[in-house]
Motif scaffolding. Structure first.
Motif, PDB file in Angstrom:
ATOM      1  N   GLU A  14      41.795 -51.785  48.554  1.00 47.18           N
ATOM      2  CA  GLU A  14      42.046 -50.179  47.945  1.00 47.18           C
ATOM      3  C   GLU A  14      39.887 -49.927  47.621  1.00 47.18           C
ATOM      4  OE1 GLU A  14      45.334 -47.384  45.042  1.00 47.18           O
ATOM      5  OE2 GLU A  14      43.922 -49.790  44.734  1.00 47.18           O
ATOM      6  N   SER A  15      39.793 -48.605  47.874  1.00 48.32           N
ATOM      7  CA  SER A  15      38.384 -47.495  47.625  1.00 48.32           C
ATOM      8  C   SER A  15      39.423 -46.764  46.499  1.00 48.32           C
ATOM      9  CB  SER A  15      37.956 -46.648  48.485  1.00 48.32           C
ATOM     10  OG  SER A  15      38.898 -46.477  49.469  1.00 48.32           O
ATOM     11  N   GLN A  16      38.424 -46.455  45.497  1.00 49.71           N
ATOM     12  CA  GLN A  16      38.861 -45.963  44.659  1.00 49.71           C
ATOM     13  C   GLN A  16      38.508 -44.500  44.768  1.00 49.71           C
ATOM     14  OE1 GLN A  16      40.520 -48.435  41.380  1.00 49.71           O
ATOM     15  NE2 GLN A  16      42.018 -48.818  42.401  1.00 49.71           N
ATOM     16  N   GLY A  17      37.984 -43.625  44.081  1.00 53.81           N
ATOM     17  CA  GLY A  17      37.465 -42.890  43.953  1.00 53.81           C
ATOM     18  C   GLY A  17      35.988 -43.417  44.568  1.00 53.81           C
ATOM     19  N   LEU A  18      35.694 -43.543  45.526  1.00 54.67           N
ATOM     20  CA  LEU A  18      34.302 -43.966  45.637  1.00 54.67           C
ATOM     21  C   LEU A  18      33.410 -42.865  46.606  1.00 54.67           C
ATOM     22  CD1 LEU A  18      32.916 -46.849  46.614  1.00 54.67           C
ATOM     23  CD2 LEU A  18      33.741 -46.323  49.290  1.00 54.67           C
ATOM     24  N   SER A  32      39.608 -42.113  48.125  1.00 55.97           N
ATOM     25  CA  SER A  32      41.267 -43.190  47.756  1.00 55.97           C
ATOM     26  C   SER A  32      41.662 -43.657  49.160  1.00 55.97           C
ATOM     27  CB  SER A  32      41.294 -43.075  46.223  1.00 55.97           C
ATOM     28  OG  SER A  32      40.704 -42.510  45.565  1.00 55.97           O
ATOM     29  N   PRO A  34      44.420 -47.103  50.390  1.00 52.45           N
ATOM     30  CA  PRO A  34      44.229 -48.459  50.587  1.00 52.45           C
ATOM     31  C   PRO A  34      44.293 -49.303  52.323  1.00 52.45           C
ATOM     32  CG  PRO A  34      46.062 -46.984  50.841  1.00 52.45           C
ATOM     33  CD  PRO A  34      45.116 -46.300  50.831  1.00 52.45           C
ATOM     34  N   GLY A  72      32.528 -46.029  42.063  1.00 52.56           N
ATOM     35  CA  GLY A  72      33.509 -46.000  41.613  1.00 52.56           C
ATOM     36  C   GLY A  72      33.858 -46.907  42.490  1.00 52.56           C
ATOM     37  N   ILE A  75      38.602 -52.562  45.792  1.00 53.17           N
ATOM     38  CA  ILE A  75      38.985 -53.243  44.740  1.00 53.17           C
ATOM     39  C   ILE A  75      39.536 -54.007  45.769  1.00 53.17           C
ATOM     40  CG2 ILE A  75      41.041 -54.559  43.145  1.00 53.17           C
ATOM     41  CD1 ILE A  75      38.812 -52.076  42.074  1.00 53.17           C
ATOM     42  N   TYR A  77      42.081 -57.541  46.702  1.00 53.52           N
ATOM     43  CA  TYR A  77      43.175 -57.913  46.189  1.00 53.52           C
ATOM     44  C   TYR A  77      43.217 -59.922  46.250  1.00 53.52           C
ATOM     45  CZ  TYR A  77      44.561 -53.623  43.880  1.00 53.52           C
ATOM     46  OH  TYR A  77      44.428 -51.954  43.808  1.00 53.52           O
ATOM     47  N   ARG A  80      41.616 -58.539  41.934  1.00 54.77           N
ATOM     48  CA  ARG A  80      40.989 -57.222  41.342  1.00 54.77           C
ATOM     49  C   ARG A  80      39.773 -57.317  41.063  1.00 54.77           C
ATOM     50  NH1 ARG A  80      45.618 -54.236  40.519  1.00 54.77           N
ATOM     51  NH2 ARG A  80      47.304 -55.109  40.551  1.00 54.77           N
ATOM     52  N   ASN A  82      35.845 -55.611  41.849  1.00 59.16           N
ATOM     53  CA  ASN A  82      35.181 -54.661  42.256  1.00 59.16           C
ATOM     54  C   ASN A  82      34.186 -54.958  42.696  1.00 59.16           C
ATOM     55  OD1 ASN A  82      34.430 -52.123  43.089  1.00 59.16           O
ATOM     56  ND2 ASN A  82      34.109 -51.534  40.842  1.00 59.16           N
TER      57      ASN A  82
END
Length: 379
Positions: A14-18, A32, A34, A72, A75, A77, A80, A82
């Motif tokens: 998952e990218s988060q605020g990349l 962001s 998934p 950003g 992640i 999995y 978890r 970065n």
């Protein structure tokens, strides 16, 4: 094709605020997204929107080039982790995440073997799962969920902004080169060895611009795939930077001769050389103006003006030869002045080259190595 039931899927990454930057240019904006296990996630969008840039973040391919940076998180999995964090070893990331592009792979193996290569070098033997046939468990796409994401707006690359930045960078280089030429001529007229030394030292700044512009153009060609007029602009900018760098080298050469000339009395009042230099600087300035304004007519005028500088060069040479014939003691000074005249004439030639490139950029016509236009009237 079955619809994706998110409740029955396992999150794999998952990218988060990349955010991602090529130097100062931002390519990804707060992305962001998934990525689910055992599902196909397709990114579909126009050329240059950031699809490949996003994918390369997953195995840190961008780390191979200096100046690139991430903000950003991406992640992975279930750990978890970065994977774009500075504490994570990109080699470890590439061992865990395989990636195959449409270009030929560096390993002379099948696609499956290339993807499995990272697992094998981590110690998984030939007899284990890496090379076991997947058989019916594969199921192919017709028995799997298929997830399509149509062009995300936040991934849009602003190619117009990047082209504008490239133009600004090139004009900054051109302004510096103009200053180099002007200061070199001033050092000659005023017999100022200190100023000449400063011009020689500042040539490294021009060289730095040349390298930066080349790298920017190559990156734009590789990542943006510009077409038509944009493609002509990028290739022209790359060639113009080379022409400007050579002009600065010639200004440096003038200063080297000036320092040598200052060790002896002045041979003659400088009349033709300042006149040549003024005309040449006007050509350089107009060539850059033609580039900015995309003015093919002004570019053709610069090409025609080159004959005037050529005529002054021949006139100066004949005059200096007469000095050498009459008094052999003047030979070293006369030869150095001849060199300076030739350097100025070569700067004018490079201004002509820039103008020919501008004509190509604007009209798509290659006019190099053709019969030049008629000369301008004497100034």
């Amino acid at each position: 094709m079955k619809a994706l039931d998110v409740s029955q899927t396992v999150l794999k990454a998952e990218s988060q605020g990349l955010n991602f930057f090529y130097g100062q240019a931002q390519a990804l904006h707060a992305l962001s997204l998934p990525v689910y296990d055992r599902c196909v996630t397709a990114l579909i969008g126009p050329s240059g929107c950031g699809k490949t840039t996003y994918l390369r973040c997953f195995n840190r391919m961008h780390d191979l080039y200096p100046g690139n940076r991430y903000e950003g998180a991406v992640i992975l999995y279930p750990d978890r982790v970065n994977i774009v964090g500075p504490e994570v070893d990109p080699i470890e990331v590439r061992m865990r995440i395989g990636m195959v592009f449409q270009k030929p792979n560096p390993f002379p193996k099948s696609i499956y073997e290339n993807v499995a290569y990272g697992m094998r070098i981590r110690g998984v033997s030939y007899g284990e799962d890496v090379y076991k046939p997947v058989g019916q468990t594969d199921g192919r796409l017709c028995h799997r969920s298929f997830r399509v994401i149509i062009g995300v707006h936040s991934m849009q690359r602003h190619i117009d902004q990047e082209l504008g930045d490239l133009k600004d960078r090139l004009l900054q280089m051109g302004s510096l080169v103009e200053e180099q030429i002007e200061r070199a001529i001033t050092a000659m007229i005023e017999r100022d060895a200190v100023l000449a030394g400063q011009v020689i030292e500042r040539d490294t700044l021009v060289n730095r611009y040349d390298v930066e512009i080349d790298e920017t153009c190559i990156r734009l060609l590789a990542l943006q795939a510009p077409a038509a007029k944009d493609l002509r602009f990028v290739t022209t900018a790359m060639k113009i930077s080379t022409e400007l760098e050579r002009m600065s080298d010639l200004a440096e050469n003038i200063c080297e001769r000036v320092i040598e000339l200052n060790e002896e009395p002045q041979l003659k009042p400088y009349i033709d050389l300042p006149r040549m230099a003024a005309w040449t600087m006007k050509m350089v300035r107009e060539a850059l103006d033609a580039f900015v304004q995309q003015d093919a007519a002004l570019a053709r005028k610069v090409c025609a003006d080159d004959d005037f500088v050529d005529n002054l060069t021949h006139q100066l040479f004949r005059e200096l030869v007469s000095f050498m014939i009459e008094n052999p003691a003047t030979i070293t000074r006369a030869i150095r002045l001849t060199f300076i005249g030739k350097y100025i004439e070569r700067i004018a030639d490079h201004a002509t080259n820039v103008s020919e490139l501008v004509i190509y950029m604007v009209e798509g016509k290659i006019v190099r190595h053709m019969t030049p236009p008629a000369a301008s009237p004497t100034a």
